[in-house]
Motif scaffolding. Structure first.
Motif, PDB file in Angstrom:
ATOM      1  N   GLN A  55       0.829  -1.217   0.000  1.00 23.47           N
ATOM      2  CA  GLN A  55       0.000   0.000   0.000  1.00 23.47           C
ATOM      3  C   GLN A  55       0.856   1.257   0.000  1.00 23.47           C
ATOM      4  OE1 GLN A  55      -2.543  -0.461   3.520  1.00 23.47           O
ATOM      5  NE2 GLN A  55      -4.312  -0.099   2.203  1.00 23.47           N
ATOM      6  N   GLU A  56       1.888   1.270   0.820  1.00 24.29           N
ATOM      7  CA  GLU A  56       2.753   2.442   0.933  1.00 24.29           C
ATOM      8  C   GLU A  56       3.452   2.737  -0.396  1.00 24.29           C
ATOM      9  OE1 GLU A  56       4.101   5.758   2.596  1.00 24.29           O
ATOM     10  OE2 GLU A  56       2.951   4.349   3.803  1.00 24.29           O
ATOM     11  N   ASN A  60       2.804   6.082  -2.579  1.00 22.14           N
ATOM     12  CA  ASN A  60       3.910   6.959  -2.968  1.00 22.14           C
ATOM     13  C   ASN A  60       3.965   7.135  -4.485  1.00 22.14           C
ATOM     14  OD1 ASN A  60       4.719   7.366  -0.339  1.00 22.14           O
ATOM     15  ND2 ASN A  60       6.374   5.874  -0.412  1.00 22.14           N
ATOM     16  N   THR A  61       3.717   6.049  -5.207  1.00 22.62           N
ATOM     17  CA  THR A  61       3.739   6.122  -6.669  1.00 22.62           C
ATOM     18  C   THR A  61       2.614   7.012  -7.174  1.00 22.62           C
ATOM     19  OG1 THR A  61       4.744   3.930  -6.802  1.00 22.62           O
ATOM     20  CG2 THR A  61       3.656   4.751  -8.793  1.00 22.62           C
ATOM     21  N   LEU A  62       1.405   6.813  -6.656  1.00 25.38           N
ATOM     22  CA  LEU A  62       0.274   7.629  -7.094  1.00 25.38           C
ATOM     23  C   LEU A  62       0.473   9.106  -6.741  1.00 25.38           C
ATOM     24  CD1 LEU A  62      -2.748   5.327  -6.152  1.00 25.38           C
ATOM     25  CD2 LEU A  62      -1.722   5.669  -8.404  1.00 25.38           C
ATOM     26  N   LEU A 105       8.748   6.863   2.998  1.00 17.87           N
ATOM     27  CA  LEU A 105       9.847   5.939   2.734  1.00 17.87           C
ATOM     28  C   LEU A 105      10.535   5.491   4.015  1.00 17.87           C
ATOM     29  CD1 LEU A 105      11.445   7.321  -0.540  1.00 17.87           C
ATOM     30  CD2 LEU A 105      10.272   5.155  -0.216  1.00 17.87           C
ATOM     31  N   THR A 106      10.624   6.365   4.993  1.00 16.32           N
ATOM     32  CA  THR A 106      11.224   5.976   6.277  1.00 16.32           C
ATOM     33  C   THR A 106      10.384   4.886   6.940  1.00 16.32           C
ATOM     34  OG1 THR A 106      12.198   8.160   6.582  1.00 16.32           O
ATOM     35  CG2 THR A 106      11.934   6.802   8.550  1.00 16.32           C
ATOM     36  N   ASN A 107       9.069   5.060   6.953  1.00 17.55           N
ATOM     37  CA  ASN A 107       8.184   4.036   7.519  1.00 17.55           C
ATOM     38  C   ASN A 107       8.303   2.724   6.755  1.00 17.55           C
ATOM     39  OD1 ASN A 107       7.222   5.748   9.498  1.00 17.55           O
ATOM     40  ND2 ASN A 107       5.414   6.342   8.338  1.00 17.55           N
ATOM     41  N   ASN A 110      11.547   1.007   7.682  1.00 22.12           N
ATOM     42  CA  ASN A 110      11.449   0.471   9.043  1.00 22.12           C
ATOM     43  C   ASN A 110      10.627  -0.815   9.095  1.00 22.12           C
ATOM     44  OD1 ASN A 110      13.058   2.477  10.139  1.00 22.12           O
ATOM     45  ND2 ASN A 110      11.331   3.783  10.686  1.00 22.12           N
ATOM     46  N   LYS A 111       9.524  -0.867   8.351  1.00 21.23           N
ATOM     47  CA  LYS A 111       8.708  -2.083   8.299  1.00 21.23           C
ATOM     48  C   LYS A 111       9.498  -3.246   7.705  1.00 21.23           C
ATOM     49  CE  LYS A 111       4.282   0.259   7.857  1.00 21.23           C
ATOM     50  NZ  LYS A 111       3.260   0.726   6.938  1.00 21.23           N
ATOM     51  N   ILE A 112      10.254  -2.957   6.667  1.00 25.68           N
ATOM     52  CA  ILE A 112      11.037  -3.994   6.008  1.00 25.68           C
ATOM     53  C   ILE A 112      12.133  -4.508   6.942  1.00 25.68           C
ATOM     54  CG2 ILE A 112      12.606  -4.454   4.077  1.00 25.68           C
ATOM     55  CD1 ILE A 112      10.861  -2.276   2.548  1.00 25.68           C
ATOM     56  N   LYS A 113      12.808  -3.595   7.618  1.00 27.03           N
ATOM     57  CA  LYS A 113      13.853  -3.996   8.572  1.00 27.03           C
ATOM     58  C   LYS A 113      13.268  -4.828   9.708  1.00 27.03           C
ATOM     59  CE  LYS A 113      17.165  -0.273   7.824  1.00 27.03           C
ATOM     60  NZ  LYS A 113      17.798   0.922   8.412  1.00 27.03           N
TER      61      LYS A 113
END
Length: 140
Positions: A55-56, A60-62, A105-107, A110-113
């Motif tokens: 979703q994020e 961001n793309t849209l 992008l920071t969020n 962080n989710k990926i990490k």
């Protein structure tokens, strides 16, 4: 947890999300491919996190890319899931991203990490953006 995600699973929920967003005015042509069976289920927290990451990226793309086309690929193996996205939008200099990560992008990073995943982004002005995320699978 979104009702679609709980009832239908990750891949169908992403398909439904894209289908709904494509109907918006000025939305890019969006396509989604996956090798993950629609009946495959993962740990609820894992599915939710991966859905929110997707979703994020879409948001961001849209919001920023001004893309005409946007491709999302979700590739599963026994050990990991890779989410690849590519758009043909305006792109940006990744050096600026490294210096000033926005909240979105920071969020995302962080989710990926948190999921012990990896994240890479390639973008060039006037050439679009591609993102690759790989996350180890947490089974149900």
């Amino acid at each position: 947890m979104p009702p679609d995600l709980k009832a239908l699973g990750l891949t169908t929920s992403i398909e439904n999300l894209i289908y709904g967003l494509e109907k918006l005015p000025n939305s890019p042509k969006m396509s989604f491919s996956t090798n993950i069976n629609k009946k495959t289920r993962f740990n609820c927290d894992f599915e939710l996190a991966l859905f929110r990451i997707t979703q994020e990226i879409i948001n961001n793309t849209l919001k920023h890319a001004q893309a005409k086309n946007f491709q999302i690929d979700l590739i599963g193996t026994k050990k990991e899931i890779t989410l690849n996205t590519i758009d043909n939008g305006i792109g940006f200099k990744t050096e600026k991203y490294e210096q000033r990560k926005g909240i979105g992008l920071t969020n995302l990073v962080n989710k990926i990490k948190f999921l012990n995943g990896t994240f890479s982004i390639q973008s060039y002005p006037k050439e679009g953006t591609s993102i690759a995320i790989t996350i180890p699978i947490k089974k149900k």
